[in-house]
Scaffold this active site. Structure first.
Site, PDB file in Angstrom:
ATOM      1  N   TYR A   1      85.496  62.427 114.249  1.00 12.99           N
ATOM      2  CA  TYR A   1      86.854  62.967 114.158  1.00 12.99           C
ATOM      3  C   TYR A   1      87.759  62.355 115.223  1.00 12.99           C
ATOM      4  CZ  TYR A   1      84.581  66.293 111.125  1.00 12.99           C
ATOM      5  OH  TYR A   1      83.863  66.869 110.092  1.00 12.99           O
TER       6      TYR A   1
ATOM      7  N   THR B   1      92.316  61.510 115.961  1.00 12.31           N
ATOM      8  CA  THR B   1      93.524  62.283 116.258  1.00 12.31           C
ATOM      9  C   THR B   1      94.816  61.553 115.930  1.00 12.31           C
ATOM     10  OG1 THR B   1      94.751  63.279 118.125  1.00 12.31           O
ATOM     11  CG2 THR B   1      93.382  61.386 118.611  1.00 12.31           C
TER      12      THR B   1
ATOM     13  N   TYR C   1      94.478  60.420 126.723  1.00 12.91           N
ATOM     14  CA  TYR C   1      93.692  61.007 125.641  1.00 12.91           C
ATOM     15  C   TYR C   1      93.759  60.145 124.385  1.00 12.91           C
ATOM     16  CZ  TYR C   1      92.649  64.063 121.678  1.00 12.91           C
ATOM     17  OH  TYR C   1      92.167  64.573 120.507  1.00 12.91           O
TER      18      TYR C   1
ATOM     19  N   LYS D   1      90.665  58.045 122.556  1.00 14.97           N
ATOM     20  CA  LYS D   1      90.272  58.327 121.165  1.00 14.97           C
ATOM     21  C   LYS D   1      90.352  57.061 120.316  1.00 14.97           C
ATOM     22  CE  LYS D   1      89.232  61.633 119.410  1.00 14.97           C
ATOM     23  NZ  LYS D   1      87.850  62.129 119.169  1.00 14.97           N
TER      24      LYS D   1
END
Length: 237
Positions: free
Chosen positions: A47, A49, A73, A77
């Site tokens: 998963y 984002t 962040y 990711k």
């Protein structure tokens, strides 16, 4: 046969001061899982984002749009995505947004807690996206896996349908809570939610102003369509 990785470092603001830890969890660990999936010839479901985008596009993002994360962040990711793409075949990378649940630390529970403590809430009203429940993601993932075959490997967007702002989401949360007030002991003090700009609520990590994600590819490849975010919110309550 199958490895599912729902783990992530998601403390977006704290990541700005803990980049090494965020990278270890969001990128290095993803690479390790990808390498193990390759050894086992297993499908890796991972998963990601909306934060892999900078939020400057006027419409909804599609999977082939240029990534350009603007926070630590988001960068970690994206690094995780790239590590998987370089190592693991087959794979499903599922980008989602504004994830929340009835339990745990998330926007829904933060709003309910603050509404019980304060007379007035101030919530940002110029960032757009789709609040997405963990239940919707889990159900959609199972549905996608049911029609999986290897030529469907790739990156897909997976969010609840519709869009709103954080302010609109907060208003909907309190309305949903009010409708279910006989089923909870939480006493809401605040019913006034003031709309503010992102500039009025500075954070250590910048946020994408536009987090809209187009889920057409998910629907086309797997016949998966997540419910509207307001429907999912009411179902959660």
């Amino acid at each position: 046969d199958l490895i599912i990785n729902p783990a992530a470092y998601t403390a977006v603001d704290r990541a700005e001061s803990e980049p090494e830890l965020a990278f270890a969890i969001n990128a290095t660990a993803a690479q390790v899982l990808a390498e193990e999936a390759a050894r086992q010839n297993a499908l890796l479901v991972h998963y990601s984002t909306d934060y892999v985008y900078d939020g400057t596009k006027s419409g909804a993002y599609i999977e082939t749009d240029q990534t350009n994360p603007i926070s630590v962040y988001g960068k970690t990711k994206l690094a995780g995505e790239l590590a998987i793409l370089a190592v693991s075949e087959p794979h499903l990378i599922l980008r989602t947004s504004w994830v929340y649940n009835a339990t745990g630390k998330n926007f829904l529970n933060t709003i309910l807690r603050l509404a019980a403590e304060r007379d007035v809430l101030k919530v940002v009203n110029d960032q757009f996206g789709a609040p997405t429940t963990a239940q919707s993601i889990a159900a959609a993932t199972l549905q996608a896996l049911a029609s999986w075959h290897e030529n469907k490997s790739g990156v897909y967007h997976m969010v609840n349908a519709g869009e709103t702002t954080w302010h609109g989401f907060a208003v909907a949360i309190l309305k949903a809570h009010e409708a279910q007030k006989n089923h909870t002991n939480l006493k809401i003090k605040s019913h006034q939610i003031q709309a503010i700009t992102s500039a009025e609520y500075p954070t250590p990590a910048p946020r994408p102003m536009n987090s809209r994600l187009d889920c057409t590819c998910l629907n086309t490849q797997f016949s998966v369509m997540l419910p509207d975010w307001q429907v999912a919110l009411r179902a959660l309550n």
